[in-house]
Motif scaffolding. Structure first.
Motif, PDB file in Angstrom:
ATOM      1  N   GLN A 128     -11.301  -5.588  31.837  1.00 16.59           N
ATOM      2  CA  GLN A 128      -9.944  -4.853  31.787  1.00 16.59           C
ATOM      3  C   GLN A 128     -10.131  -3.534  31.616  1.00 16.59           C
ATOM      4  OE1 GLN A 128      -6.551  -6.792  29.921  1.00 16.59           O
ATOM      5  NE2 GLN A 128      -8.118  -7.248  28.232  1.00 16.59           N
ATOM      6  N   GLY A 146       0.590  -3.249  36.789  1.00 16.85           N
ATOM      7  CA  GLY A 146       0.248  -3.791  35.350  1.00 16.85           C
ATOM      8  C   GLY A 146       0.472  -2.563  34.509  1.00 16.85           C
ATOM      9  N   GLN A 187      -6.809   0.833  39.219  1.00 17.11           N
ATOM     10  CA  GLN A 187      -7.349  -0.339  39.244  1.00 17.11           C
ATOM     11  C   GLN A 187      -8.178  -0.252  40.498  1.00 17.11           C
ATOM     12  OE1 GLN A 187      -5.212  -4.136  38.394  1.00 17.11           O
ATOM     13  NE2 GLN A 187      -3.975  -2.754  37.127  1.00 17.11           N
ATOM     14  N   HIS A 221      -5.768  -8.009  41.537  1.00 18.57           N
ATOM     15  CA  HIS A 221      -5.297  -6.602  41.517  1.00 18.57           C
ATOM     16  C   HIS A 221      -3.931  -6.443  41.053  1.00 18.57           C
ATOM     17  CE1 HIS A 221      -4.586  -2.477  42.086  1.00 18.57           C
ATOM     18  NE2 HIS A 221      -4.096  -2.807  43.171  1.00 18.57           N
ATOM     19  N   HIS A 274      -8.291 -12.311  31.656  1.00 19.66           N
ATOM     20  CA  HIS A 274      -8.568 -10.968  31.878  1.00 19.66           C
ATOM     21  C   HIS A 274     -10.121 -10.425  32.036  1.00 19.66           C
ATOM     22  CE1 HIS A 274      -4.591 -10.775  29.740  1.00 19.66           C
ATOM     23  NE2 HIS A 274      -4.117 -10.333  30.842  1.00 19.66           N
ATOM     24  N   ASP A 321       0.813  -9.487  37.055  1.00 18.39           N
ATOM     25  CA  ASP A 321       0.575  -8.984  35.882  1.00 18.39           C
ATOM     26  C   ASP A 321       2.108  -9.379  34.831  1.00 18.39           C
ATOM     27  OD1 ASP A 321      -0.945  -8.114  33.525  1.00 18.39           O
ATOM     28  OD2 ASP A 321       0.348  -6.419  33.455  1.00 18.39           O
ATOM     29  N   THR A 381     -10.760  -2.896  35.552  1.00 13.48           N
ATOM     30  CA  THR A 381     -10.671  -1.200  35.633  1.00 13.48           C
ATOM     31  C   THR A 381     -11.991  -0.830  35.290  1.00 13.48           C
ATOM     32  OG1 THR A 381      -8.330  -1.324  35.183  1.00 13.48           O
ATOM     33  CG2 THR A 381      -9.432   0.703  34.961  1.00 13.48           C
ATOM     34  N   SER A 403      -0.491   1.954  35.932  1.00 16.28           N
ATOM     35  CA  SER A 403      -1.823   1.908  36.207  1.00 16.28           C
ATOM     36  C   SER A 403      -2.202   1.632  37.647  1.00 16.28           C
ATOM     37  CB  SER A 403      -2.294   0.668  35.532  1.00 16.28           C
ATOM     38  OG  SER A 403      -1.452  -0.709  36.004  1.00 16.28           O
ATOM     39  N   HIS A 443      -7.609  -7.443  36.589  1.00 19.13           N
ATOM     40  CA  HIS A 443      -7.633  -5.903  36.288  1.00 19.13           C
ATOM     41  C   HIS A 443      -8.735  -5.315  36.811  1.00 19.13           C
ATOM     42  CE1 HIS A 443      -3.730  -6.608  34.791  1.00 19.13           C
ATOM     43  NE2 HIS A 443      -3.982  -7.201  33.596  1.00 19.13           N
TER      44      HIS A 443
END
Length: 519
Positions: A283, A342, A352, A338, A280, A369, A319, A348, A317
């Motif tokens: 994230q 998730g 993202q 991506h 990850h 995910d 983010t 979400s 992720h």
């Protein structure tokens, strides 16, 4: 008496009465009225897949690899022999005595590659977390199951991945125990996997990840090093198993749950295995703040300084990604996975940064995910939610710079095939070409709800109306795993029943703990 189609004096009601009175049943279908069940013709037996890995697939359209790029063509035949694709032809290959797979009305694609899966955790959490509950307790209980029940849940979830056309899984199992379970299932079904046990694993993760100070991280080092060693020993034991289908990676949870000592140990083990690293990455904003505070760099910069990008790299992720993180990925070719579902479907999808990654020129893959294993559905969500995000951000007052691109199904499919394969250092994956591995899937793009009764001129766009239920055939390294929409590497009914019985034990424990109270 019913005399047939030319008897215009006979009304529909008369025909029904005649049928009930023992009239001429055989004439009823001529009026559009189905015959009684006992008069229906026997259904033909379901076609069987080829008995050997020597066959031809005939499809109405295909995304092939030509002149070092993907190209969409019409009618296409692909010859498979053993592990490999040995011939690709526009039109039909003449081979009278060779078994054929009929993919009329279907689009033939390279098998999809998910850059981020937690295979066993989908079904135990699905339908439980979408209203805001945490997934933590269900996956803690998953970890406590005996191996046979864990294998039943792993099998159910891997079957779903196959069902949706996903033939290669960059798999971050949530513990060494779950990685071992994934490998047991993958080896039985000829699944191509890049598995690794997440470190720290589920049993140790949450006090370290959700700490309020750094004492828990510092104290975790000895146990984390022991966990790394155990994962590395298992990975070495199965590396290259099943004619190269199993190629483990090392899978640290994230930058903020590791120290320089433990992350260096992860990277060293990954180098020894030779298959890369999967984590990850950035994230959330909390991870970025923690890593910047501890190490003075963004997560990707810190991992770069330790050498994590000198090998295949998948980061999920992102983010909380900074401009510096995107530059690192672009510089090294590391893939951003991506994951539009998730955190649960819809939780979400718009947060993202899919369009930002495309704009930055970073390699982008779509990952699963957890919670949803429908890969084709996730491709669709990536495009739809990515377009919504791009429109929203482009419309914000004061935004500077070039507008964000609108993701397309072409972006998603390319990311799911040759883009991911290139980062795996596997030019023999993600392509329909002579010499490539026979990893393939077909999708019905002509039928109800997806197509128009025939394959259209731009069938990739029809995938926006499809889901895993429209996948008809799935093949990994020449092994047929899904045939005409049915799982053929195992008894599909048994897989479903055993997976359901195992997950019900988790739900029963959650009920006993009052976890469902209040909603």
């Amino acid at each position: 008496r019913v005399t047939g189609r030319d008897d215009t004096s006979l009304t529909r009601r008369d025909a029904i009465k005649a049928s009930l009175a023992g009239g001429a049943v055989g004439a009823l279908p001529l009026l559009g009225i189905p015959a009684p069940l006992d008069a229906q013709p026997a259904q033909p037996p379901r076609a069987r897949p080829p008995r050997t890995r020597d066959y031809i697939i005939d499809a109405s359209a295909a995304l092939i690899w030509r002149n070092d790029a993907p190209k969409l063509i019409g009618d296409c035949s692909v010859r498979v022999r053993g592990n490999d694709i040995v011939e690709v032809r526009e039109g039909r290959l003449p081979a009278a005595n060779t078994p054929r797979i009929n993919a009329t009305g279907q689009l033939l694609l390279p098998g999809f590659i998910s850059g981020h899966t937690h295979a066993a955790s989908g079904s135990p959490t699905r339908g439980l977390i979408e209203e805001g509950r945490s997934y933590q307790r269900p996956i803690e209980l998953l970890e406590q199951l005996p191996d046979d029940l864990l294998d039943d849940i792993s099998a159910y979830n891997v079957a779903e991945l196959l069902r949706s056309g996903c033939t290669t899984h960059v798999e971050m199992s949530l513990s060494l125990k779950q990685a071992q379970s994934y490998v047991r299932v993958a080896r039985r079904w000829h699944v191509r996997g890049y598995p690794g046990g997440m470190v720290p694993g589920t049993a140790r993760l949450f006090p370290i990840w959700r700490r309020t100070g750094d004492a828990a991280l510092t104290a975790s080092v000895p146990d984390t090093l022991a966990e790394i060693d155990a994962n590395a020993r298992f990975a070495a034991a199965v590396n290259g198993a099943e004619d190269g289908l199993i190629r483990p990676m090392m899978t640290p949870h994230a930058a903020d749950t590791h120290t320089p000592e433990t992350m260096r140990a992860m990277i060293a083990a990954a180098r020894a295995l030779g298959n890369g690293m999967h984590t990850h990455l950035a994230q959330g904003a909390g991870e970025v703040r923690t890593v910047q505070r501890l190490y003075g760099q963004s997560p990707a910069q810190w991992l770069e300084s330790l050498g994590a990008f000198d090998m295949p790299f998948f980061g999920a992720h992102m983010t909380g990604a900074t401009a510096a993180d995107w530059e690192v990925l672009k510089r090294h070719g590391g893939v951003y996975a991506h994951c539009p579902s998730g955190g649960g479907a819809g939780n979400s999808s718009g947060t993202q940064p899919y369009p930002e990654a495309l704009a930055a020129g970073a390699p982008v893959n779509v990952g699963i995910d957890t919670h949803s294993n429908d890969y084709l559905e996730n491709l669709k969500l990536a495009v739809i939610c990515g377009r919504a995000r791009a429109r929203l951000l482009n419309a914000q007052a004061g935004r500077t710079g070039a507008p964000l691109p609108m993701p397309s199904m072409r972006d998603a499919v390319y990311g799911a095939t040759h883009v991911a394969a290139d980062e795996l250092r596997r030019p023999d994956l993600g392509r329909i070409a002579v010499g490539a591995k026979a990893d393939l899937c077909t999708v019905d793009v002509s039928g109800l709800l997806v197509g128009s009764g025939a394959v259209g001129p731009e069938p990739l766009s029809n995938l926006l109306y499809a889901s895993g239920a429209n996948v008809r055939h799935v093949i990994t390294q020449g092994y047929v795993q899904l045939y005409d929409g049915a799982l053929v590497v195992d008894d599909e009914t048994r897989v479903r029943q055993r997976g359901g019985a195992a997950v019900q034990q988790i739900w029963a424990q959650l009920r006993a703990e009052g976890w469902f109270r209040g909603g």
